[in-house]
Design an enzyme around this catalytic site. Structure first.
Site, PDB file in Angstrom:
ATOM      1  N   GLY A  36     -62.077  12.416  33.068  1.00 26.03           N
ATOM      2  CA  GLY A  36     -60.700  12.071  32.743  1.00 26.03           C
ATOM      3  C   GLY A  36     -60.628  11.038  31.633  1.00 26.03           C
ATOM      4  N   THR A  66     -57.186   3.772  40.884  1.00 26.12           N
ATOM      5  CA  THR A  66     -56.233   4.852  41.133  1.00 26.12           C
ATOM      6  C   THR A  66     -54.976   4.292  41.784  1.00 26.12           C
ATOM      7  OG1 THR A  66     -58.019   6.454  41.380  1.00 26.12           O
ATOM      8  CG2 THR A  66     -55.906   7.029  42.371  1.00 26.12           C
ATOM      9  N   ALA A 108     -57.033  -2.545  42.528  1.00 27.51           N
ATOM     10  CA  ALA A 108     -56.034  -3.183  41.676  1.00 27.51           C
ATOM     11  C   ALA A 108     -55.200  -2.110  40.997  1.00 27.51           C
ATOM     12  CB  ALA A 108     -56.700  -4.078  40.631  1.00 27.51           C
ATOM     13  N   THR A 109     -53.924  -2.388  40.821  1.00 29.56           N
ATOM     14  CA  THR A 109     -53.067  -1.452  40.103  1.00 29.56           C
ATOM     15  C   THR A 109     -53.235  -1.592  38.601  1.00 29.56           C
ATOM     16  OG1 THR A 109     -51.255  -3.057  40.236  1.00 29.56           O
ATOM     17  CG2 THR A 109     -51.354  -1.366  41.938  1.00 29.56           C
ATOM     18  N   HIS A 167     -45.385   4.665  30.069  1.00 28.49           N
ATOM     19  CA  HIS A 167     -46.755   5.179  30.066  1.00 28.49           C
ATOM     20  C   HIS A 167     -46.796   6.541  29.366  1.00 28.49           C
ATOM     21  CE1 HIS A 167     -47.544   2.071  33.114  1.00 28.49           C
ATOM     22  NE2 HIS A 167     -48.808   2.215  32.773  1.00 28.49           N
ATOM     23  N   LYS A 208     -48.993  10.757  32.933  1.00 25.38           N
ATOM     24  CA  LYS A 208     -49.008   9.960  34.169  1.00 25.38           C
ATOM     25  C   LYS A 208     -48.040  10.574  35.171  1.00 25.38           C
ATOM     26  CE  LYS A 208     -48.715   5.203  35.896  1.00 25.38           C
ATOM     27  NZ  LYS A 208     -50.039   5.292  36.559  1.00 25.38           N
TER      28      LYS A 208
END
Length: 251
Positions: free
Chosen positions: A11, A89, A112-113, A144, A148
């Site tokens: 990815g 993720t 973590a975001t 984004h 997404k």
């Protein structure tokens, strides 16, 4: 030398993590995982028997940028192999978050975001600003890339959580038609377009002034570097849940 595996290796973020790691001398990506076996920038990519591959390649920590449906079985494989896990993720359900918490009882896990150091500072600044300007209107916006799939972004949700820890406000996701604003609401807006790496902004408006707190990521390598920092920091630690803020504070 910390031995790293990358989940979602084919990815956008997975490839960026592998490329970024190549410039470091404190860690090495030794294997990747994705839906199809192959190779990414010289790193072998495995599609099956993840736990076996973790053991075979003597992995210390896995860095995960994928989708929840891939992360959760990965967490089980990490528990089986006794390997730490860094999760970037987003979009997990409550049940998925509970599964990750359960995994952290057996292995070190850092979720973590957002792995930007700037976002960490933004979170702390947001807390201070919301506390000081406790009667100002609040609006939260994020942008984004068009690929997404979850909205609002995980980072926006984290910023919202920070706000709600300081103010009793309810999110309103977009507005349409006759929509008068309540004093106890915060507007939350998501945009998806092109190849935007990530933009987040909180505005606080009142008293004939507007304070804008924002962060713009110029390159995905920012997030990759932060995730790799987290992986190196996490390696060898005891089982439990850890936060990226601890990594930032340690360096």
């Amino acid at each position: 030398m910390t031995r790293i595996a990358v989940n979602g290796a084919a990815g956008r973020m997975g490839q960026t993590v592998i490329e970024t790691a190549a410039d470091r001398d404190d860690l090495e990506v030794v294997v990747g995982f994705d839906v199809e076996a192959g190779e990414v920038d010289g790193v072998p990519v495995v599609a099956e028997d993840v736990a076996g591959a973790l053991t075979e390649h003597d992995v210390d920590v896995v860095v995960d940028f994928s989708i929840p449906e891939s992360t959760l079985p990965l967490a089980e494989a990490c528990v089986e192999a006794g390997v730490g896990l860094v999760v970037g993720t987003t979009g997990f359900s409550d049940a998925g978050l509970a599964d990750l918490e359960a995994a952290s009882e057996s292995v070190p896990l850092l979720k973590a975001t957002n792995f930007s150091r700037g976002i960490q500072v933004l979170q702390r600044t947001v807390r201070e600003a919301v506390r000081a300007l406790d009667d100002y209107d609040l609006e939260l916006m994020e942008s984004h890339h068009n690929g997404k799939v979850d909205a609002p972004s995980g980072t926006a949700k984290t910023l919202l959580e920070v706000v709600q820890e300081e103010r009793d406000v309810e999110p309103v996701y977009g507005r349409e038609g006759h929509a008068p604003r309540d004093d106890d609401e915060i507007g939350v807006f998501a945009r998806r377009a092109g190849d935007i790496r990530g933009e987040h902004e909180l505005i606080l408006a009142g008293n004939d002034e507007v304070l804008s707190l924002s962060h713009h990521a110029e390159d995905r390598a920012v997030f990759a570097a932060g995730a790799l920092d987290a992986a190196a920091w996490l390696s060898g630690r005891e089982a439990g849940q850890y936060e990226f803020g601890a990594v930032v504070d340690s360096t």
